[in-house]
Design a protein around this motif. Structure first.
Motif, PDB file in Angstrom:
ATOM      1  N   SER A  57     -15.876  52.355  35.512  1.00 29.37           N
ATOM      2  CA  SER A  57     -16.442  51.058  34.983  1.00 29.37           C
ATOM      3  C   SER A  57     -17.249  50.555  36.027  1.00 29.37           C
ATOM      4  O   SER A  57     -17.903  49.471  35.559  1.00 29.37           O
ATOM      5  CB  SER A  57     -15.428  50.351  34.429  1.00 29.37           C
ATOM      6  OG  SER A  57     -14.661  49.828  35.731  1.00 29.37           O
ATOM      7  N   GLY A  58     -17.487  51.096  37.463  1.00 27.81           N
ATOM      8  CA  GLY A  58     -18.159  50.327  38.126  1.00 27.81           C
ATOM      9  C   GLY A  58     -17.560  49.514  38.988  1.00 27.81           C
ATOM     10  O   GLY A  58     -16.832  49.711  39.784  1.00 27.81           O
ATOM     11  N   ASP A  59     -18.124  48.231  38.820  1.00 32.41           N
ATOM     12  CA  ASP A  59     -17.423  47.041  39.796  1.00 32.41           C
ATOM     13  C   ASP A  59     -15.824  46.618  39.322  1.00 32.41           C
ATOM     14  O   ASP A  59     -15.800  46.192  38.426  1.00 32.41           O
ATOM     15  CB  ASP A  59     -18.166  45.735  39.848  1.00 32.41           C
ATOM     16  CG  ASP A  59     -18.038  44.722  40.802  1.00 32.41           C
ATOM     17  OD1 ASP A  59     -17.123  45.104  41.483  1.00 32.41           O
ATOM     18  OD2 ASP A  59     -18.116  43.533  40.530  1.00 32.41           O
ATOM     19  N   ALA A  60     -15.146  47.364  39.993  1.00 37.09           N
ATOM     20  CA  ALA A  60     -13.644  47.159  39.636  1.00 37.09           C
ATOM     21  C   ALA A  60     -12.753  46.632  40.797  1.00 37.09           C
ATOM     22  O   ALA A  60     -13.098  46.732  41.926  1.00 37.09           O
ATOM     23  CB  ALA A  60     -13.127  48.366  39.142  1.00 37.09           C
ATOM     24  N   PRO A  61     -11.579  46.020  40.573  1.00 38.07           N
ATOM     25  CA  PRO A  61     -10.712  45.853  41.596  1.00 38.07           C
ATOM     26  C   PRO A  61     -10.034  46.778  42.352  1.00 38.07           C
ATOM     27  O   PRO A  61     -10.200  48.104  41.813  1.00 38.07           O
ATOM     28  CB  PRO A  61      -9.462  44.913  40.823  1.00 38.07           C
ATOM     29  CG  PRO A  61      -9.450  45.696  39.529  1.00 38.07           C
ATOM     30  CD  PRO A  61     -10.957  46.151  38.987  1.00 38.07           C
ATOM     31  N   ALA A  62      -9.420  46.599  43.467  1.00 34.48           N
ATOM     32  CA  ALA A  62      -8.544  47.565  44.373  1.00 34.48           C
ATOM     33  C   ALA A  62      -7.780  48.144  43.364  1.00 34.48           C
ATOM     34  O   ALA A  62      -7.081  47.322  42.624  1.00 34.48           O
ATOM     35  CB  ALA A  62      -8.135  46.982  45.391  1.00 34.48           C
ATOM     36  N   VAL A  63      -7.103  49.256  43.773  1.00 32.13           N
ATOM     37  CA  VAL A  63      -6.035  49.893  42.869  1.00 32.13           C
ATOM     38  C   VAL A  63      -5.023  50.264  44.056  1.00 32.13           C
ATOM     39  O   VAL A  63      -5.084  50.972  44.891  1.00 32.13           O
ATOM     40  CB  VAL A  63      -6.343  50.870  42.179  1.00 32.13           C
ATOM     41  CG1 VAL A  63      -5.227  51.539  41.385  1.00 32.13           C
ATOM     42  CG2 VAL A  63      -7.408  50.707  40.899  1.00 32.13           C
ATOM     43  N   VAL A  64      -3.522  49.819  43.637  1.00 33.29           N
ATOM     44  CA  VAL A  64      -2.497  50.216  44.364  1.00 33.29           C
ATOM     45  C   VAL A  64      -1.623  51.131  43.354  1.00 33.29           C
ATOM     46  O   VAL A  64      -1.359  50.650  42.260  1.00 33.29           O
ATOM     47  CB  VAL A  64      -1.694  49.108  45.080  1.00 33.29           C
ATOM     48  CG1 VAL A  64      -0.407  49.563  45.662  1.00 33.29           C
ATOM     49  CG2 VAL A  64      -2.669  48.339  45.918  1.00 33.29           C
ATOM     50  N   LEU A  65      -1.057  52.092  43.751  1.00 36.71           N
ATOM     51  CA  LEU A  65      -0.240  52.853  43.073  1.00 36.71           C
ATOM     52  C   LEU A  65       1.266  52.817  43.498  1.00 36.71           C
ATOM     53  O   LEU A  65       1.616  52.791  44.549  1.00 36.71           O
ATOM     54  CB  LEU A  65      -0.600  54.689  43.143  1.00 36.71           C
ATOM     55  CG  LEU A  65      -2.037  54.871  42.661  1.00 36.71           C
ATOM     56  CD1 LEU A  65      -2.038  56.447  42.801  1.00 36.71           C
ATOM     57  CD2 LEU A  65      -2.286  54.592  41.369  1.00 36.71           C
ATOM     58  N   LEU A  66       2.223  52.730  42.451  1.00 41.35           N
ATOM     59  CA  LEU A  66       3.529  52.742  42.609  1.00 41.35           C
ATOM     60  C   LEU A  66       3.937  54.191  42.072  1.00 41.35           C
ATOM     61  O   LEU A  66       3.806  54.336  40.981  1.00 41.35           O
ATOM     62  CB  LEU A  66       4.245  51.570  41.751  1.00 41.35           C
ATOM     63  CG  LEU A  66       3.595  50.296  42.345  1.00 41.35           C
ATOM     64  CD1 LEU A  66       4.584  49.251  41.605  1.00 41.35           C
ATOM     65  CD2 LEU A  66       4.263  49.937  43.746  1.00 41.35           C
ATOM     66  N   VAL A  67       4.455  54.977  42.988  1.00 34.67           N
ATOM     67  CA  VAL A  67       5.079  56.267  42.640  1.00 34.67           C
ATOM     68  C   VAL A  67       6.353  56.555  43.069  1.00 34.67           C
ATOM     69  O   VAL A  67       6.997  56.001  44.065  1.00 34.67           O
ATOM     70  CB  VAL A  67       3.968  57.404  43.012  1.00 34.67           C
ATOM     71  CG1 VAL A  67       2.804  56.965  42.554  1.00 34.67           C
ATOM     72  CG2 VAL A  67       4.151  57.515  44.594  1.00 34.67           C
ATOM     73  N   TYR A  68       7.217  57.400  42.514  1.00 35.82           N
ATOM     74  CA  TYR A  68       8.363  58.076  42.868  1.00 35.82           C
ATOM     75  C   TYR A  68       8.073  59.236  43.671  1.00 35.82           C
ATOM     76  O   TYR A  68       8.393  59.114  45.007  1.00 35.82           O
ATOM     77  CB  TYR A  68       9.190  58.666  41.531  1.00 35.82           C
ATOM     78  CG  TYR A  68      10.098  57.576  40.883  1.00 35.82           C
ATOM     79  CD1 TYR A  68      10.968  56.889  41.528  1.00 35.82           C
ATOM     80  CD2 TYR A  68       9.980  57.449  39.340  1.00 35.82           C
ATOM     81  CE1 TYR A  68      11.857  55.899  40.953  1.00 35.82           C
ATOM     82  CE2 TYR A  68      10.483  56.516  38.689  1.00 35.82           C
ATOM     83  CZ  TYR A  68      11.660  55.809  39.410  1.00 35.82           C
ATOM     84  OH  TYR A  68      12.480  55.009  38.895  1.00 35.82           O
ATOM     85  N   GLY A  69       7.521  60.045  43.422  1.00 36.35           N
ATOM     86  CA  GLY A  69       7.088  61.259  44.043  1.00 36.35           C
ATOM     87  C   GLY A  69       5.538  61.531  43.495  1.00 36.35           C
ATOM     88  O   GLY A  69       5.035  60.783  42.636  1.00 36.35           O
ATOM     89  N   ILE A  70       4.878  62.113  44.421  1.00 33.76           N
ATOM     90  CA  ILE A  70       3.458  62.440  43.880  1.00 33.76           C
ATOM     91  C   ILE A  70       3.118  63.829  44.090  1.00 33.76           C
ATOM     92  O   ILE A  70       3.328  64.545  45.354  1.00 33.76           O
ATOM     93  CB  ILE A  70       2.472  61.493  44.626  1.00 33.76           C
ATOM     94  CG1 ILE A  70       0.859  61.760  43.757  1.00 33.76           C
ATOM     95  CG2 ILE A  70       2.432  61.793  46.025  1.00 33.76           C
ATOM     96  CD1 ILE A  70       0.067  60.712  44.173  1.00 33.76           C
ATOM     97  N   ASP A  71       2.669  64.711  43.003  1.00 31.15           N
ATOM     98  CA  ASP A  71       2.464  66.033  43.280  1.00 31.15           C
ATOM     99  C   ASP A  71       0.727  66.276  43.866  1.00 31.15           C
ATOM    100  O   ASP A  71       0.331  65.195  43.814  1.00 31.15           O
ATOM    101  CB  ASP A  71       2.348  66.871  41.862  1.00 31.15           C
ATOM    102  CG  ASP A  71       1.619  66.093  40.734  1.00 31.15           C
ATOM    103  OD1 ASP A  71       0.296  66.494  40.924  1.00 31.15           O
ATOM    104  OD2 ASP A  71       1.864  65.495  39.903  1.00 31.15           O
TER     105      ASP A  71
END
Length: 199
Positions: free
Chosen positions: A59-73
């Motif tokens: 989408s272009g100009d977007a906010p920062a993103v933080v992921l919450l994960v249990y584990g990550i493949d």
């Protein structure tokens, strides 16, 4: 989950401006509330995975993103880093790490655990090594791309400023590097389809 996050953020410089569920139009929420950070909970049973992150990046100009994960493949980790995620918080990091990550990301920095960064780097290197075309020199790659477009040796020579004989020498070297024998096999590799060999 929202109550838990609200408890962690209570009395801090952060506040939740909106919470949306899977399938809700994320772009409408962004337009209406303009958050600085998007917290993407991939631990929820109905999580849509990285789809919101990918949608935000497109989408272009977007906010920062933080992921919450249990584990990550591996695939998810590599995709997250490729799509420029700013932070990752794992379940074992605990509540305190979420606040530290948000503060780091709010300063315009990335907050991804070192072990995950190293893993992503190894995956990226392994992926490049798995692509046989990465073994070609620049001129060899140019010739391979011309072959994939259907150009004959004389046409390739004219376009790249070399003799037809030189093109043949290059092609011989390319075939040896890639372990193939025909122009068709080379074209398939360039187009991302492995050549089918008879058993």
């Amino acid at each position: 989950m929202r109550e838990r996050i609200e408890t962690i953020l209570r009395g801090t410089e952060f506040e939740i401006v909106i919470a949306i569920g899977p399938g809700d139009p994320i772009d409408e929420a962004l337009h209406a509330y303009d958050p600085d950070i998007c917290l993407l909970d991939m631990r929820a049973p109905d999580s849509t995975g990285l789809h919101p992150l990918i949608q935000l990046r497109h989408s272009g100009d977007a906010p920062a993103v933080v992921l919450l994960v249990y584990g990550i493949d591996d695939d998810t980790l590599l995709s997250a880093v490729t799509h420029r995620v700013e932070g990752i918080v794992t379940e074992e990091d605990g509540n305190g790490q979420l606040l530290d990550t948000l503060r780091t990301v709010a300063r315009g920095e990335k907050s991804i655990p070192n072990d995950l960064l190293h893993r992503a780097l190894e995956l990226a290197i392994r992926g490049r090594a798995a692509n046989p075309l990465e073994t070609l020199a620049r001129r060899e790659r140019e010739i391979a791309e011309e072959v994939a477009r259907g150009a004959r040796n004389r046409e390739i020579g004219e376009r790249l400023g070399m003799s037809e004989g030189t093109v043949k020498v290059y092609l011989y070297a390319i075939y040896r590097k890639l372990g193939i024998k025909t122009r068709t096999e080379l074209a398939l590799l360039v187009h991302g389809r492995p050549p089918v060999r008879e058993s």
